[in-house]
Design a protein around this motif. Structure first.
Motif: not given
Length: 334
Positions: A13-25, A47-55, A61-67
């Protein structure tokens, strides 16, 4: 260690989230493709992940998102239900080449974000790149085989010991020449380096020593064999190349000598145990060109321990250092 199902799913899931732009939709869309079904908990997590890591989205790293995924209440509830999330499609972030350190920004380095790009740049097929960069193919029990990329020659030293010359075969030598001339030689070496450097020679090496009160000269034992693969890996990574490309470049530039070759009659009894261990570990090989010019490229960037070594030598700090091949001269300005 075997990865649990929970780890496998959260990493996917983390890999999929990071595989494109940091837009919630967009993140929700990729998560849906990954799991094959859209769930209510995805939007809040996106929304949580985009807000926390968007910058720093490109470097997170995928590990941070997976947590974050593993601790999200919606995901936890879904995982504990009778319909656990399962992976339907694996999505990965496209590899990118990072910028080198500021002092090297003016250097034009080849753009090699993928193994395919590396193979194209080296003018070899992808399967050939795998063959030459295979780090584990050499069997330790085999002293010599047609499948090895190196041949070996023992040269006796004046003290009765021997130096093992590692000679790359023609195809690997061509690849290494390309890496040397097209990548490593573009990195400016330290100004103290004189060996195998255009415009420098033994005279330019010796000139700064003339008239000094004290000159201490010493030789670094087994210099090439002491530069292990992790140092080469660190240099390549510093240049900004992705990890897969760095692993391939490191494997192409280093070698490990089969144990059986180190027990051959022309070597046995002429090397100490520690020296043999260095050759058994992946290291920078000492052999015919292009290896004679490795010092001004890989060694200049990877021997980060030299300054520490010189400081610990106990000589006054008002000193300068000059290097010629594996020799170091420490000059006290007195």
């Amino acid at each position: 260690m075997r990865i649990s199902s929970l780890q496998h799913v959260t990493y996917a899931i983390a890999d999929a989230m990071l595989a494109g732009p940091a837009e919630p939709d967009s993140i929700v869309e990729r998560m849906t493709r990954c799991l094959g079904v859209r769930s209510e908990w995805m939007r809040g997590l996106a929304r949580t992940v985009a807000k926390r890591f968007g910058a720093r989205w490109d470097s997170v790293d995928r590990k941070e998102v997976s947590m974050i995924v593993a601790g999200a209440p919606g995901f936890v509830a879904a995982w504990r239900s009778d319909m656990r999330p399962v992976i339907a499609q694996v999505l990965r972030r496209a590899p990118t080449q990072e910028l080198p350190p500021p002092r090297l920004r003016a250097v034009t380095l080849p753009q090699l974000p993928t193994l395919g790009d590396l193979a194209s740049w080296l003018e070899v097929e992808a399967v050939d790149l795998e063959w030459f960069a295979d780090r584990w193919r050499v069997m330790p029990q085999s002293a010599g085989a047609p499948l090895h990329h190196y041949s070996y020659k023992a040269i006796e030293k004046r003290d009765g010991r021997c130096r093992l010359i590692e000679i790359p075969k023609s195809r690997l030598r061509s690849i290494q020449c390309k890496i040397l001339r097209g990548l490593l030689e573009r990195i400016p070496p330290h100004d103290c380096v004189h060996g195998f450097r255009k415009g420098r020679n033994t005279v330019t090496y010796a000139a700064p020593h003339a008239g000094k009160a004290v000159v201490v000269r010493f030789d670094l034992a087994d210099f090439f064999a002491s530069v292990h693969a992790p140092r080469v890996h660190a240099l390549m990574r510093t240049l900004g190349y992705p990890r897969e490309v760095v692993r391939a470049l490191t494997a192409l530039c280093t070698n490990r000598v089969p144990s059986a070759r180190l027990l051959a009659p022309d070597v046995q009894g002429k090397m100490e145990w520690l020296e043999r261990q260095r050759y058994r570990t992946r290291h920078l090989p000492q052999g015919r060109p292009p290896h004679r010019r490795w010092p001004i490229s890989v060694l200049s960037g990877s021997t980060f321990g030299l300054p520490v070594l010189l400081v610990r030598s106990g000589l006054p700090t008002r000193a300068m250092r000059m290097t010629w091949r594996s020799q170091v001269a420490k000059i006290w300005r007195g």
